[in-house]
Each structure stands twice: as C-alpha cells, then as structure tokens.
Design an enzyme around this catalytic site. Sequence first.
Site, PDB file in Angstrom:
ATOM      1  N   HIS A  12       0.841  -1.207   0.000  1.00 22.17           N
ATOM      2  CA  HIS A  12       0.000   0.000   0.000  1.00 22.17           C
ATOM      3  C   HIS A  12       0.873   1.252   0.000  1.00 22.17           C
ATOM      4  O   HIS A  12       0.613   2.208  -0.727  1.00 22.17           O
ATOM      5  CB  HIS A  12      -0.876   0.060   1.266  1.00 22.17           C
ATOM      6  CG  HIS A  12      -1.889  -1.027   1.394  1.00 22.17           C
ATOM      7  ND1 HIS A  12      -2.016  -1.790   2.531  1.00 22.17           N
ATOM      8  CD2 HIS A  12      -2.833  -1.480   0.542  1.00 22.17           C
ATOM      9  CE1 HIS A  12      -2.997  -2.664   2.389  1.00 22.17           C
ATOM     10  NE2 HIS A  12      -3.510  -2.500   1.184  1.00 22.17           N
TER      11      HIS A  12
ATOM     12  N   LYS B 213     -18.669  -6.089   7.141  1.00 24.58           N
ATOM     13  CA  LYS B 213     -17.475  -6.932   7.276  1.00 24.58           C
ATOM     14  C   LYS B 213     -16.598  -6.376   8.389  1.00 24.58           C
ATOM     15  O   LYS B 213     -16.101  -5.256   8.277  1.00 24.58           O
ATOM     16  CB  LYS B 213     -16.716  -6.906   5.946  1.00 24.58           C
ATOM     17  CG  LYS B 213     -15.670  -7.975   5.789  1.00 24.58           C
ATOM     18  CD  LYS B 213     -15.133  -7.944   4.359  1.00 24.58           C
ATOM     19  CE  LYS B 213     -13.654  -8.270   4.337  1.00 24.58           C
ATOM     20  NZ  LYS B 213     -13.034  -7.916   3.063  1.00 24.58           N
TER      21      LYS B 213
ATOM     22  N   ARG C  87      -1.155  -5.453  -8.815  1.00 18.55           N
ATOM     23  CA  ARG C  87      -0.048  -6.351  -8.464  1.00 18.55           C
ATOM     24  C   ARG C  87       0.241  -7.341  -9.570  1.00 18.55           C
ATOM     25  O   ARG C  87       1.367  -7.748  -9.789  1.00 18.55           O
ATOM     26  CB  ARG C  87      -0.384  -7.123  -7.183  1.00 18.55           C
ATOM     27  CG  ARG C  87      -0.403  -6.275  -5.954  1.00 18.55           C
ATOM     28  CD  ARG C  87      -1.017  -6.992  -4.792  1.00 18.55           C
ATOM     29  NE  ARG C  87      -2.418  -7.274  -5.048  1.00 18.55           N
ATOM     30  CZ  ARG C  87      -3.292  -7.667  -4.151  1.00 18.55           C
ATOM     31  NH1 ARG C  87      -2.898  -7.878  -2.917  1.00 18.55           N
ATOM     32  NH2 ARG C  87      -4.554  -7.878  -4.460  1.00 18.55           N
TER      33      ARG C  87
ATOM     34  N   SER D 157      -2.889  -7.762   2.544  1.00 23.97           N
ATOM     35  CA  SER D 157      -3.164  -7.708   3.988  1.00 23.97           C
ATOM     36  C   SER D 157      -3.658  -9.056   4.507  1.00 23.97           C
ATOM     37  O   SER D 157      -3.295  -9.482   5.612  1.00 23.97           O
ATOM     38  CB  SER D 157      -4.226  -6.651   4.287  1.00 23.97           C
ATOM     39  OG  SER D 157      -3.770  -5.375   3.942  1.00 23.97           O
TER      40      SER D 157
END
Length: 158
Positions: free
Chosen positions: A17, A41, A90, A127
């Site tokens: 990040h 969530k 990514r 993460s």
Amino acid sequence: MHRAVCPGSFDPVTYGHLDIVGRAARLFDQVTVAVLVNESKSGLFTVPERIDMLSQAVADLDNVEVVSFRGLLVDFCKEHDIAVIVKGLRAVSDFDHELQMAQMNSSLAAVETVFVPTSPQWSFLASSLVKEVARLGGDVGDLVPSYVVDRLKQRLAE
Ligand code: PNS
C-alpha cells in the site's frame, strides 16, 4: 490543484500500500488515503486503528492525509473535489475486478481511475496474507512497518 484518492480496507496497511501511496504523492498535489467503513465486514483492526497505523506510515509525506469514508467512493470523491482514484495493480489477476470497478466508477461520476503497477518486490503482498502468516507465527517484519507488527502481535494474542 490535482487531487487523488487511494481507497482501500487497509486491514492493516502493508509496504505494498505504502509503495502506491508514495508514488501517488509524487504524481498528484494532494492525496487522500480513504479507509472504507464496511458495516457488513468486521476486520482484524477497527477503522480508527487502521487510520492510526496509516497516519504514522505517511507522516513524512506532506501532501497525504488519511480519512475514513462510508458509502460510494464516487460520492466521497465528489464531496472532496477529487477527480482521480489511484489503484495499485499487483498482477494480471487484479485487473479484471479493478477494471470493472474503474468502469463502474466512471459511469457513475466523472471520476477516472489511474492504475499504478505495484513494485515487483511487493507483487505477492496482501493484507489477508500478512494476517494469515502472523496468525500462524510467521515473521511479517519485512512486509509491514514495525508498529504494525507490534499491533498484529498484540491483537492476535488477545
Ligand atoms: O482494499 P480493498 O478492500 O480491495 O478496497 C476496496 C474498495 C474500498 C476500494 C472498494 O470496495 C470501494 O471502493 N468500496 C466503496 C463502495 C463503492 O463505491 N462501491 C462501488 C465500487 S465500483
């Protein structure tokens, strides 16, 4: 003034990040890191905890601020006069979903998405994986700042 937003869950922030936020800060005058408040969530960290860790991480970047947001990202952009969303890519596997979101966002409002390729050293980083490795006792010290390592240890021990 060219403003951009780096949105995400940041549960917790990783060097992946920070690579994208740092590069966005060189491309735009003002960058807002926006942490999604997701009522449906619950994460490992609360939103204020995530903001706290992010704020420490970007403290040396004068043109970066960290806030939370609820609801549609494009509404947040309109309210804050932000015309560009910055997202890291990514790998090709990220592209399908990111393209869909970028197209949805530009159809909802005049907000464009700029994709920044993640630096190769962080292309495997997420993460969710950091949390899994930390939970199983692995060393994540090369993947997240030291104060995030400490918070992970603390939270997982609770
Ligand atoms: O770090 P994440 O979880 O991949 O971030 C996803 C995020 C926060 C960027 C995305 O879920 C989002 O923008 N949510 C806000 C709600 C919204 O605008 N939904 C429509 C997106 S097309």
